[in-house]
Design an enzyme around this catalytic site. Structure first.
Site, PDB file in Angstrom:
ATOM      1  N   LYS A   5       0.700  -0.911  -0.018  1.00 25.92           N
ATOM      2  CA  LYS A   5      -0.389  -0.088  -0.214  1.00 25.92           C
ATOM      3  C   LYS A   5       0.612   1.029   0.218  1.00 25.92           C
ATOM      4  O   LYS A   5       1.571   1.656   1.248  1.00 25.92           O
ATOM      5  CB  LYS A   5      -1.023   0.230   1.843  1.00 25.92           C
ATOM      6  CG  LYS A   5      -1.848   0.946   1.187  1.00 25.92           C
ATOM      7  CD  LYS A   5      -2.625   1.009   2.134  1.00 25.92           C
ATOM      8  CE  LYS A   5      -2.447   2.870   2.496  1.00 25.92           C
ATOM      9  NZ  LYS A   5      -1.701   4.247   2.277  1.00 25.92           N
TER      10      LYS A   5
ATOM     11  N   GLU B 267       9.972   1.369  10.190  1.00 26.68           N
ATOM     12  CA  GLU B 267      10.995   1.702  10.639  1.00 26.68           C
ATOM     13  C   GLU B 267      10.071   3.617  10.545  1.00 26.68           C
ATOM     14  O   GLU B 267       9.687   3.604   9.356  1.00 26.68           O
ATOM     15  CB  GLU B 267      11.140   2.025   8.982  1.00 26.68           C
ATOM     16  CG  GLU B 267      12.366   0.658   8.432  1.00 26.68           C
ATOM     17  CD  GLU B 267      13.047   0.772   8.937  1.00 26.68           C
ATOM     18  OE1 GLU B 267      14.025   2.087   9.222  1.00 26.68           O
ATOM     19  OE2 GLU B 267      13.745  -0.230   9.403  1.00 26.68           O
TER      20      GLU B 267
ATOM     21  N   CYS C  98      14.122  10.870   6.474  1.00 23.68           N
ATOM     22  CA  CYS C  98      13.642  10.411   7.630  1.00 23.68           C
ATOM     23  C   CYS C  98      14.721  10.230   8.854  1.00 23.68           C
ATOM     24  O   CYS C  98      15.096  10.875   9.863  1.00 23.68           O
ATOM     25  CB  CYS C  98      13.481   8.991   8.015  1.00 23.68           C
ATOM     26  SG  CYS C  98      14.626   7.533   6.581  1.00 23.68           S
TER      27      CYS C  98
ATOM     28  N   GLU D 240       9.935  16.092  14.967  1.00 27.51           N
ATOM     29  CA  GLU D 240       9.973  15.710  13.400  1.00 27.51           C
ATOM     30  C   GLU D 240       9.185  16.668  12.990  1.00 27.51           C
ATOM     31  O   GLU D 240       7.951  16.969  13.010  1.00 27.51           O
ATOM     32  CB  GLU D 240      10.328  14.247  13.524  1.00 27.51           C
ATOM     33  CG  GLU D 240      10.560  14.524  12.412  1.00 27.51           C
ATOM     34  CD  GLU D 240      10.084  12.584  10.982  1.00 27.51           C
ATOM     35  OE1 GLU D 240       8.792  12.179  11.578  1.00 27.51           O
ATOM     36  OE2 GLU D 240      10.746  11.922  10.997  1.00 27.51           O
TER      37      GLU D 240
HETATM   38  P1  NAD Z   1       2.155   8.451   7.690  1.00 23.34           P
HETATM   39  O1  NAD Z   1       3.088   7.496   8.782  1.00 23.34           O
HETATM   40  O2  NAD Z   1       1.523  10.072   7.546  1.00 23.34           O
HETATM   41  O3  NAD Z   1       1.471   8.014   6.418  1.00 23.34           O
HETATM   42  C1  NAD Z   1       2.421   6.185   6.121  1.00 23.34           C
HETATM   43  C2  NAD Z   1       1.625   5.073   5.156  1.00 23.34           C
HETATM   44  O4  NAD Z   1       0.634   5.107   6.575  1.00 23.34           O
HETATM   45  C3  NAD Z   1       0.731   6.161   4.566  1.00 23.34           C
HETATM   46  O5  NAD Z   1       1.079   4.974   3.222  1.00 23.34           O
HETATM   47  C4  NAD Z   1      -0.403   6.261   4.705  1.00 23.34           C
HETATM   48  O6  NAD Z   1      -1.508   6.007   4.157  1.00 23.34           O
HETATM   49  C5  NAD Z   1      -0.176   4.424   5.968  1.00 23.34           C
HETATM   50  N1  NAD Z   1      -1.419   5.227   7.650  1.00 23.34           N
HETATM   51  C6  NAD Z   1      -2.001   6.222   8.008  1.00 23.34           C
HETATM   52  N2  NAD Z   1      -2.388   5.827   8.960  1.00 23.34           N
HETATM   53  C7  NAD Z   1      -2.588   4.379   9.244  1.00 23.34           C
HETATM   54  C8  NAD Z   1      -3.156   3.017  10.267  1.00 23.34           C
HETATM   55  N3  NAD Z   1      -3.791   3.470  10.571  1.00 23.34           N
HETATM   56  N4  NAD Z   1      -2.957   1.653   9.660  1.00 23.34           N
HETATM   57  C9  NAD Z   1      -1.813   1.627   8.371  1.00 23.34           C
HETATM   58  N5  NAD Z   1      -1.159   2.441   7.212  1.00 23.34           N
HETATM   59  C10 NAD Z   1      -2.089   4.008   7.778  1.00 23.34           C
HETATM   60  O7  NAD Z   1       3.338   8.975   6.967  1.00 23.34           O
HETATM   61  P2  NAD Z   1       3.509   9.907   5.871  1.00 23.34           P
HETATM   62  O8  NAD Z   1       3.123  11.213   6.331  1.00 23.34           O
HETATM   63  O9  NAD Z   1       3.034   8.909   4.666  1.00 23.34           O
HETATM   64  O10 NAD Z   1       5.579   9.922   6.122  1.00 23.34           O
HETATM   65  C11 NAD Z   1       6.265  10.689   7.070  1.00 23.34           C
HETATM   66  C12 NAD Z   1       6.537  10.309   8.176  1.00 23.34           C
HETATM   67  O11 NAD Z   1       7.353   8.664   7.764  1.00 23.34           O
HETATM   68  C13 NAD Z   1       7.629  10.539   8.526  1.00 23.34           C
HETATM   69  O12 NAD Z   1       8.101   9.998   9.996  1.00 23.34           O
HETATM   70  C14 NAD Z   1       9.598   9.475   8.145  1.00 23.34           C
HETATM   71  O13 NAD Z   1      10.561  10.141   9.548  1.00 23.34           O
HETATM   72  C15 NAD Z   1       9.134   8.707   8.203  1.00 23.34           C
HETATM   73  N6  NAD Z   1       9.808   7.897   7.573  1.00 23.34           N
HETATM   74  C16 NAD Z   1      10.431   7.078   8.027  1.00 23.34           C
HETATM   75  C17 NAD Z   1      11.623   6.304   7.110  1.00 23.34           C
HETATM   76  C18 NAD Z   1      12.741   5.088   7.923  1.00 23.34           C
HETATM   77  O14 NAD Z   1      13.467   4.775   7.293  1.00 23.34           O
HETATM   78  N7  NAD Z   1      12.345   5.026   8.670  1.00 23.34           N
HETATM   79  C19 NAD Z   1      12.014   6.350   5.921  1.00 23.34           C
HETATM   80  C20 NAD Z   1      10.885   7.804   5.024  1.00 23.34           C
HETATM   81  C21 NAD Z   1      10.495   8.082   5.584  1.00 23.34           C
END
Ligand code: NAD
Length: 496
Positions: free
Chosen positions: A195, A269, A303, A399
């Site tokens: 997804k 992650e 990230c 963040e």
């Molecule tokens: P997000 O947590 O809002 O969403 C990530 C994904 O989760 C999306 O596909 C979203 O649709 C889905 N999602 C949202 N709510 C959900 C739920 N309740 N159940 C299941 N899936 C759900 O994050 P974002 O805004 O897309 O990305 C930014 C974040 O990602 C930042 O915090 C960043 O640090 C983190 N990130 C971490 C890494 C790493 O390797 N540690 C890498 C890239 C990004």
């Protein structure tokens, strides 16, 4: 300004007014009419709509992945044949690199050359894990159990594929993060439902066209678009054996709770607030360039972005002068302008979030550079630097995920390490020094999953990544990233 010309392939893909779901190697419409508009952050215009996958769609995708796992066409395939399909897929990614990169730039705003690097790095990840498909091994173990007279035993472990995986990806690196999940899970013999984020799903949908061309059997990889509700339906589905999630710590914790309901295996992650330590013996020119890249690359939407720079007091003024000079010449423009160094932020809502953080920062810290949205079409925000005294501010503890750096002076090594470790996050950290003894002491003392010395944080398929504390659970990439999709079966045969 030199404007990159988009290929006909990308144009015709983007002309499709709506996009279906990829289930069982077929494109299927959603069971619901609910859809999501995808916006180009540089133009603010709607470029396409995708399905907001329903519970029924999620169920169909999980059933397809489950059937593909159970019928064994993939997991019992000769490992070298499985490897060939993964190699073929990495070739296809390279062949279609420009098209995928162009779609990525349109949906996400990232610079076209960075989009191309992202696709090429995904191809390398698939190639790396293709090699692993033939090297998944158990161990023989001399156990100490006493056998009945005349009996012998032979004990060993088997590494088996974990099963059906739910792979949830954020918007900031949709293709490379998908590859960090898909490549190892497929090499291990698992099947999956991917997804992508509702903000940038188009590049993944284009990539799905290549799955069939590469020869993946039906149901092995399924792609469901949708928002958090679609994600929640997927991660709470009882047909899932493992969740691999990359995203915010907030959502990661919610998914973690629901995973425990079904006792589903999980890797997370999550977010970061990564410190960068600059000692007075550092090569300041290199440090400033890399620190700027680290926080302003991809608009700071990374990230591992080094968003807290701790600089030794004696070089603070020089550091600030140099970094201001470096960023004051940055070209902020559309990702298709090949001279651009900073594109727009990914969405209006994310821009608003960054603006709110910066306004809070203005009350708590001193602005050294930037601090405003650019007055032009598109979600552009200036590269911004704040100066603080200690860790006691919102921008140091939370963040922001934007082009915002906080600089804080430190006295000595122990002060620097204390400040760096004083965070709920622990994803990555960087040390700038020419003194190897000091570097080694920092490596040992820094509480983070990644430590870089004299370099910006960079990923490589061979090199595990994963955070400590609120930055995550488990590791991706490298051998450990493959083992995350296997389970160990211990076997003892008594014979004779
Ligand atoms: P997000 O947590 O809002 O969403 C990530 C994904 O989760 C999306 O596909 C979203 O649709 C889905 N999602 C949202 N709510 C959900 C739920 N309740 N159940 C299941 N899936 C759900 O994050 P974002 O805004 O897309 O990305 C930014 C974040 O990602 C930042 O915090 C960043 O640090 C983190 N990130 C971490 C890494 C790493 O390797 N540690 C890498 C890239 C990004």
């Amino acid at each position: 300004m030199s404007i990159y010309k988009m290929s006909d392939d990308a144009k015709s893909f983007l002309k499709k007014p709506s996009h279906d779901l990829f289930i069982d190697n077929e494109w299927k419409p959603s069971t619901s009419d609910d859809s999501i508009a995808i916006v180009n952050p540089a133009s603010e215009g709607i470029i396409a709509t995708v399905c907001n996958g329903s519970i029924e769609d999620v169920d169909s995708a999980v059933v397809a992945a489950r059937n593909a796992f159970d019928d064994s066409a993939w997991r019992k395939m000769n490992p070298s044949e499985r490897a060939s399909i993964l190699y073929k897929f990495s070739d296809l990614l390279e062949e279609h690199c420009a098209t995928i990169a162009e779609i990525l730039t349109v949906e996400n705003g990232k610079l076209i050359n960075q989009s191309k690097s992202e696709v090429m790095s995904a191809a390398s990840t698939f190639r790396y894990y293709a090699g692993w498909a033939t090297k998944i091994e158990g161990e023989t173990i001399d156990i100490s159990l006493k056998q009945a007279p005349g009996k012998k035993n032979f004990a060993f472990t088997r590494r088996e594929p974990l099963g059906v995986v739910a792979a949830i990806v954020p918007w900031n690196f949709p293709i490379s993060i998908a590859s960090w999940k898909l490549a190892p899970l497929l090499a291990a013999g698992c099947t999956c439902v991917l997804k992508p984020s509702e903000v940038s799903p188009l590049s993944s949908l284009f990539m799905a066209q290549l799955f069939t061309l590469a020869g993946f059997p039906k149901g092995v990889i399924n792609v469901i678009t949708g928002d958090g509700n679609t994600g929640a339906a997927l991660t709470s589905h009882k047909g899932i054996d493992k969740i691999t999630f990359t995203g915010s710590s907030h959502v990661g914790k919610m998914i973690g709770k629901s995973a425990m309901e079904n006792l589903t295996d999980i890797s997370l992650e999550l977010g970061g607030k990564s410190p960068v330590l600059v000692f007075d013996d550092a090569d300041l020119k290199d440090a400033v360039k890399s620190i700027s890249m680290g926080i302003f690359r991809n608009g700071g939407q990374v990230c591992v972005a080094g968003s807290r720079a701790y600089v030794q007091e004696s070089i603070l003024e020089e550091f600030l002068e140099k970094i201001k000079a470096f960023i004051s010449t940055m070209n902020i423009s559309d990702g298709f302008d090949t001279s651009s160094e900073l594109g727009p932020l990914v969405s209006e809502s994310h821009l608003i979030r960054v603006c709110q953080y910066v306004e809070t920062g203005k009350k708590e810290l001193k602005v050294i550079h930037g601090g405003k949205r650019l007055e032009r079409k598109g979600y552009y925000f200036e590269p911004t630097i704040f100066l603080g005294k200690d860790n006691d501010s919102t921008l140091v503890s939370e963040e922001v995920f934007g082009p915002v750096l906080v600089v804080i002076p430190f006295k000595d090594k122990s002060d620097a390490i204390r400040l760096a470790n004083d965070s709920d996050f622990a994803l990555s950290s960087t040390v700038w020094t020419k003194d190897i003894d000091k570097a080694m002491e920092c490596i040992e003392s820094l509480n983070a999953g990644w430590v870089f010395v004299n370099s910006v944080a960079r990923s490589d398929p061979h090199f595990p990544i994963g955070g400590y504390k609120q930055s995550g659970v488990g590791k991706e990439l490298g051998k450990v990233g493959l083992y995350a999709y296997t389970k160990v079966k211990s076997v003892n045969i008594v014979y004779g």
